[in-house]
Design an enzyme around this catalytic site. Structure first.
Site, PDB file in Angstrom:
ATOM      1  N   ASP A 184      19.817  -2.355  -6.943  1.00  0.00           N
ATOM      2  CA  ASP A 184      19.452  -3.360  -8.312  1.00  0.00           C
ATOM      3  C   ASP A 184      19.487  -4.753  -7.785  1.00  0.00           C
ATOM      4  O   ASP A 184      18.986  -5.547  -8.592  1.00  0.00           O
ATOM      5  CB  ASP A 184      20.696  -3.002  -9.170  1.00  0.00           C
ATOM      6  CG  ASP A 184      20.569  -2.042 -10.218  1.00  0.00           C
ATOM      7  OD1 ASP A 184      19.448  -1.445 -10.026  1.00  0.00           O
ATOM      8  OD2 ASP A 184      21.383  -1.746 -11.020  1.00  0.00           O
ATOM      9  N   ASP A 408      28.181   6.719 -15.180  1.00  0.00           N
ATOM     10  CA  ASP A 408      27.186   5.481 -14.855  1.00  0.00           C
ATOM     11  C   ASP A 408      27.940   4.559 -15.736  1.00  0.00           C
ATOM     12  O   ASP A 408      27.749   3.253 -15.512  1.00  0.00           O
ATOM     13  CB  ASP A 408      25.775   5.687 -15.627  1.00  0.00           C
ATOM     14  CG  ASP A 408      24.957   6.779 -14.893  1.00  0.00           C
ATOM     15  OD1 ASP A 408      25.012   6.689 -13.636  1.00  0.00           O
ATOM     16  OD2 ASP A 408      24.086   7.214 -15.530  1.00  0.00           O
TER      17      ASP A 408
END
Length: 675
Positions: A184, A408
């Site tokens: 990310d 998540d």
């Protein structure tokens, strides 16, 4: 060890009109299932020093892969979970404490000691996620980290340095250690910083202070100095970086990081896409080149002017873009397929209605999210392709980096000491933001903190697995029968053609993997794929072949009886010549992608090659990579590109193309010449 999940799906929507360009791809590789390995428990005793592993082009080739016993135990405890509990998953180092281990979880040495025992002296991969940058995950809250935006010193001395010291221990020198580096971080600098519509103050800070770029550079340099470490840098996914305005800048930022803080591009063995995300591997019922009543699918609301519709095409294009930007031409790609199967009863069985471009795309797409920017605990998602090696051109492996069943992020705020916040994208009632075009989040309810076991999600993934896990979650563990009758049907100085009798299986054979001298060299697709030609061989040399069948549930058969074949003698005198082997990678009824492997069968080096054929039907090549195309009606000529014409005797290269057709798609007969 729980994995602190990243945000993975943030998207900057940039609808820009551009001419369609050819799909990028790379030289063909074979495919093989990753070898299943029995789990082993941790021991307090350290592993003994092991023989240093030779550096290889693809660390997964011919190797077993570490099965994390902690994840395997969680999976096996679920109804039907034993069917997949033996699959290899990554170990996440997502905070400083994870290096030495936390309550109930092994530390890095514990996992590596386990890996040495599982390897039993054979080539073996252990997969690690290195994930604790300062100001981590700057565009989301669910997996914010423990280090503040300015704590680059702690990141170096308390996180990266101790990891590198453990990995450099001679006890682990025989392992192939694959690292996924800081998911990310760098993509966030492209789409969520610098005054963009989706910018966040935290991402602006990280872009300004340079700690993402310098932190990744430091990690690459430090870890890359360990000879048996293979660094793969996170490259987002197609629904995040697939637009022209995102992809080029993303490659540039990755190159900047790869050459920062003492690193060079030599420390980057490859890139990984779709890490912990849900983007479909392959969309079978539409392509980026399709149109409806003259309107391109790029204009549909779902595609929204993206250049790609799935992860495979994006990964192959990203690879070419990276090579053009200065990364090693041999750089490889990984695709995380842990949760992008999108199977189950709702999976489409054909294209959508051609009444409009939106109905065509929405009716045929297997990815059933509300929007590609949705990333948290997605409802309807399923296990994807089981981990395996070299499944497509340019792809080193399909991997399960995100352990299926690990959350998540929490559906509501949960107090914790891990620095993890509450992100509304994990709330099923949330109606979205600019990063997902204000759609519902699509998240499952009742989720725990990022990285914690989420039974409901695991059951969802099992139910919707594609390829399916047989029995609606009960699991099929019966392997196909062993391939029989392996035989050579033809040999030359540089090739061996093989054939065998088809295996039987209760859920259906999906293909076969071919091994030469114990190393996987290629694969076939489908129950009828019982022939294979192996190229690039040396004249007058004996080779030992075996074949393994695999099925729709991810099981592999035992290897066939071995067959030893000796290639023909070379003609001597510096002769020239080549063969061209044709393989269709995918066919959707109106078009297909194919790969051609060119092998120098002469005894002299070649500087140029040419492949010609004449179509027997309506086929027309629409785009071609790694070669120069000339076509006139049904006649096609492909000559080498400037960089792949030189072939040593016995060496091979490859080119690929996309083509359209109507009616039949009979394979052509290819002719090959060298000079």
């Amino acid at each position: 060890m729980p994995s602190g999940h990243h945000n993975g799906g943030r998207t900057r929507r940039r609808p820009v009109l551009h001419r369609l360009r050819a799909l990028a791809a790379v030289a063909a590789l074979g495919a093989t299932s990753l070898l299943p390995v029995a789990t082993a428990s941790a021991s307090a005793a350290p592993a003994e020093a092991s023989t240093p592993a030779a550096r290889v082009d693809n660390p997964y080739a011919g190797a077993g892969v570490y099965v994390n016993p902690e994840w395997a135990a969680n999976a096996a405890a679920e109804p039907g979970g034993s069917a997949v509990a033996g699959q290899p998953t990554a170990v996440w180092l997502d905070r400083i404490a994870a290096i030495n281990g936390t309550a109930g979880h092994l530390g890095l040495r514990g996992h590596l000691d386990n890996a040495v025992r599982q390897a039993a002296g054979k080539p073996f991969v252990v997969q690690l996620v290195v994930y604790d940058l300062p100001g981590r995950d700057c565009a989301a809250l669910a997996s914010n980290g423990e280090l503040g935006p300015t704590e680059i010193g702690r990141y170096r001395t308390e996180f990266i340095d101790p990891i590198a010291a453990v990995l450099a221990d001679p006890a682990y020198a025989g392992l192939r250690i694959v690292t996924t580096v800081e998911i990310d971080s760098l993509p966030n600098l492209v789409t969520n910083a610098g005054g963009t519509a989706t910018a966040t103050p935290q991402c602006d800070t990280m872009k300004a202070n340079g700690n993402y770029v310098n932190g990744v550079g430091y990690a690459l340099a430090k870890l890359g100095a360990v000879p048996n470490v293979y660094n793969y840098v996170d490259a987002g996914h197609h629904g995040w970086l697939g637009w022209d305005s995102n992809l080029g800048p993303a490659v540039d930022v990755l190159h900047q990081a790869a050459t920062a803080a003492g690193s060079t591009t030599a420390n980057v063995h490859g890139f990984i896409v779709n890490t912990a995300n849900y983007s479909a591997l392959k969309e079978p019922y539409y392509t980026i080149d399709d149109s409806v009543n003259g309107t391109s699918v790029r204009q549909s609301a779902w595609v929204d002017w993206n250049r790609y519709v799935d992860e495979l095409s994006y990964a192959q294009a990203f690879r070419q873009k990276a090579v053009s930007a200065g990364f090693d031409p041999a750089v490889g790609m990984l695709i995380d397929t842990s949760r992008n199967g999108w199977g189950g009863a709702a999976r489409p069985t054909g294209p959508g209605a051609r009444t409009s471009v939106d109905s065509y795309v929405d009716g045929g797409r297997t990815d059933r999210r509300f929007q590609t920017g949705n990333w948290c605990n997605q409802s309807g998602a399923g296990l994807g392709e089981r981990p395996r090696t070299a499944p497509e051109p340019g792809i080193d492996a399909y991997v399960w980096v995100k352990p299926p069943g690990e959350s998540d992020g929490a559906s509501q705020y949960i107090p914790n000491d891990e620095g993890k916040g509450f992100d509304r994208m994990c709330d099923p009632t949330y109606t979205g933001n600019a990063r997902n075009n204000f759609h519902l989040s699509g998240a499952l309810p009742g989720a725990p903190l990022a990285g914690a076991w989420f039974s409901a999600q695991f059951q969802e993934l099992l139910k919707n697995a594609y390829p399916p896990v047989t029995g609606g979650g009960t699991g099929d563990t019966t392997p196909p029968s062993t391939p029989a009758g392996l035989r050579a049907t033809a040999t030359t100085a540089a090739t061996v053609s093989l054939a065998w009798t088809a295996s039987t299986d209760n859920v259906g054979v999906t293909g076969y993997d071919v091994y030469r001298n114990g190393t996987a060299v290629g694969s076939t697709t489908g129950a009828g794929g019982t022939t294979y030609t192996d190229g690039g061989l040396t004249a007058s040399t004996a080779y030992r072949y075996t074949v393994v069948a695999r099925d729709a549930a991810g099981n592999a058969s035992t290897a066939s009886a071995a067959l030893t074949v000796t290639t023909a003698a070379g003609s001597g005198g510096g002769s020239s010549g080549c063969t061209a082997t044709y393989r269709v990678g995918s066919d959707w009824g109106s078009g297909f992608n194919a790969d051609v492997t060119v092998t120098n069968t002469g005894t002299a080096a070649a500087t140029h090659w040419k492949v010609t054929w004449t179509w027997g039907g309506t086929q027309q090549v629409s785009n071609l990579w790694n070669g120069v195309l000339a076509q006139s009606g049904p006649s096609v000529t492909v000559t080498n590109a400037p960089y792949n014409g030189a072939l040593a005797a016995g060496a091979s290269t490859a080119f690929g193309f996309g083509a359209g057709y109507s009616g039949g798609n009979t394979a052509p007969t290819l002719s090959c010449t060298t000079s």
